[in-house]
Motif scaffolding. Structure first.
Motif: not given
Length: 108
Positions: A23, A25-26, A30, A40, A44
């Protein structure tokens, strides 16, 4: 199927079977999560579980809206079923000392 060398794409972890997913993610988010000691993957998974639960609730309410409205209308018109056979007390017990003495109890 294998990914990232010798890491299997499916494995059994805590809470049941697991599968790896990729995936996006920004990066800043993170980095901040890792700096704060947040796992994380667990975060998630928790967020996804909450989103799934919210969607299930939304779908259930939509699917059962007619029945819920019917039940609410019945209660508005007729009161709660069995209400004449029940009585209310406060969270601490009967609402007054006369309730206690009428049952043969006394306060200590």
């Amino acid at each position: 199927m294998k990914i990232a060398g010798n890491v299997p794409s499916s494995f059994v972890g805590e809470g049941g079977p697991r599968r790896s997913f990729c995936i996006a993610l920004k990066v800043e988010l993170v980095a901040e999560a890792r700096a704060a000691g947040i796992n994380v993957a667990q975060a998630a998974e928790s967020g996804l579980a909450a989103a799934v639960a919210a969607r299930r609730k939304e779908l259930w309410l939509a699917e059962n809206a007619t029945a819920l409205q019917s039940s609410n209308t019945y209660v508005e018109q007729n009161g709660l079923p069995l209400s004449k056979w029940t009585h209310r007390t406060t969270a601490r017990g009967p609402s007054s000392s006369s309730d206690l003495t009428s049952r043969g109890s006394t306060r200590v």
